[in-house]
Design a protein around this motif. Structure first.
Motif, PDB file in Angstrom:
ATOM      1  N   ALA B  27      42.692  45.249  49.778  1.00 27.36           N
ATOM      2  CA  ALA B  27      41.984  45.630  48.549  1.00 27.36           C
ATOM      3  C   ALA B  27      42.473  44.795  47.370  1.00 27.36           C
ATOM      4  N   VAL B  28      43.779  44.652  47.254  1.00 30.43           N
ATOM      5  CA  VAL B  28      44.330  43.897  46.128  1.00 30.43           C
ATOM      6  C   VAL B  28      43.916  42.430  46.210  1.00 30.43           C
ATOM      7  N   VAL B  29      43.976  41.880  47.414  1.00 29.60           N
ATOM      8  CA  VAL B  29      43.610  40.477  47.603  1.00 29.60           C
ATOM      9  C   VAL B  29      42.137  40.253  47.254  1.00 29.60           C
ATOM     10  N   THR B  30      41.286  41.140  47.749  1.00 27.31           N
ATOM     11  CA  THR B  30      39.843  40.983  47.562  1.00 27.31           C
ATOM     12  C   THR B  30      39.414  41.245  46.124  1.00 27.31           C
ATOM     13  N   ILE B  31      39.947  42.308  45.550  1.00 26.66           N
ATOM     14  CA  ILE B  31      39.447  42.739  44.236  1.00 26.66           C
ATOM     15  C   ILE B  31      40.192  42.039  43.097  1.00 26.66           C
ATOM     16  N   ALA B  32      41.503  41.877  43.257  1.00 27.39           N
ATOM     17  CA  ALA B  32      42.279  41.272  42.167  1.00 27.39           C
ATOM     18  C   ALA B  32      42.546  39.790  42.407  1.00 27.39           C
TER      19      ALA B  32
END
Lengths: 63, 63, 63, 63, 63, 63
Positions: B27-32
């Motif tokens: 999630a962090v990689v994709t969104i941020a």
């Protein structure tokens, strides 16, 4: 002031922690101009099963 | 960067933590837009005797 | 319970944070079996001048 | 909201923690105008071997 | 020892924080038997845009 | 691994922080045997109005 917090995997000996506390405190006192007795260093041992890098727990990582 | 910290009551299995670390990192990689190997996830198990809501320790709460 | 804390460099938009909060909460609820309204996500923006890797502040790092 | 975190050496009894959680929550509710059920208090027991003041681990300090 | 950390939304006045620090310190000293000058209270103001409950940022929550 | 967090009052210059990050990282690498690029140092500036000792905010303390 200040408060320094060191999170590491377990396995450091009391004397390694003592040495780290001494050297870090010295660095903070010298560089940031604080007084030693106001400088707190706290260690937190975080197991590899509670520490993930790249989405993989360190307890399961292939080194 | 980044560092994600998850505080929960104990009781999650290693495979639940592994799954959480994987999904949160994704999630962090994709969104941020970070890279996975710079993303750290740390779990902290906090016992119910150390966790209070509404002034009552969770170890003593009537569910 | 639980509390999730995400430390990142500044620069994420409110909608990226909103999306991250939503997806992380969903992950925690699904995988760790918590209820959404007890799940807290806190973001901390840490500037590159306050974040060092390998002994070098990220504000001064040569990429 | 809010979240209160109390780091102390180990040795406090469950009833001391329960009392602390109750009184701190009351203080936050009364003074900062929050509602009790949104107020979380978390205790962290930090051993003297993980806590240094003035560069000296508390486990080794001469009192 | 001890260190108390209070995370709240912004908006508390200096005098509310001063009162909270005084009362929390008193509670810790009385109940956990510490000495006042070793008791540190730190406040962290966390904006509603950095605080999510139930997967929704508090800045966007419908009250 | 590891993560070091330094909480201080504001006022340290970027070059003081850079020096601190360098020396602390060196200490951790040397004493705890970690590799530099896995060592993260994070600074948090905490204002005197958010830092109390002995129940008194440092912004109001008589030195």
């Amino acid at each position: 002031m200040p408060i320094v917090r060191v999170e590491m995997w377990p396995g450091r000996t009391p004397s390694q922690k003592a040495e780290l506390a001494r050297v870090i405190t010295e660095a903070v006192v010298t560089i940031a101009h604080t007084t030693p007795h106001e400088t707190i260093v706290i260690f937190e041992d975080v197991s590899k099963g509670n520490w993930a890098v790249g989405g993989v727990l360190s307890s399961e990582a292939q080194v």
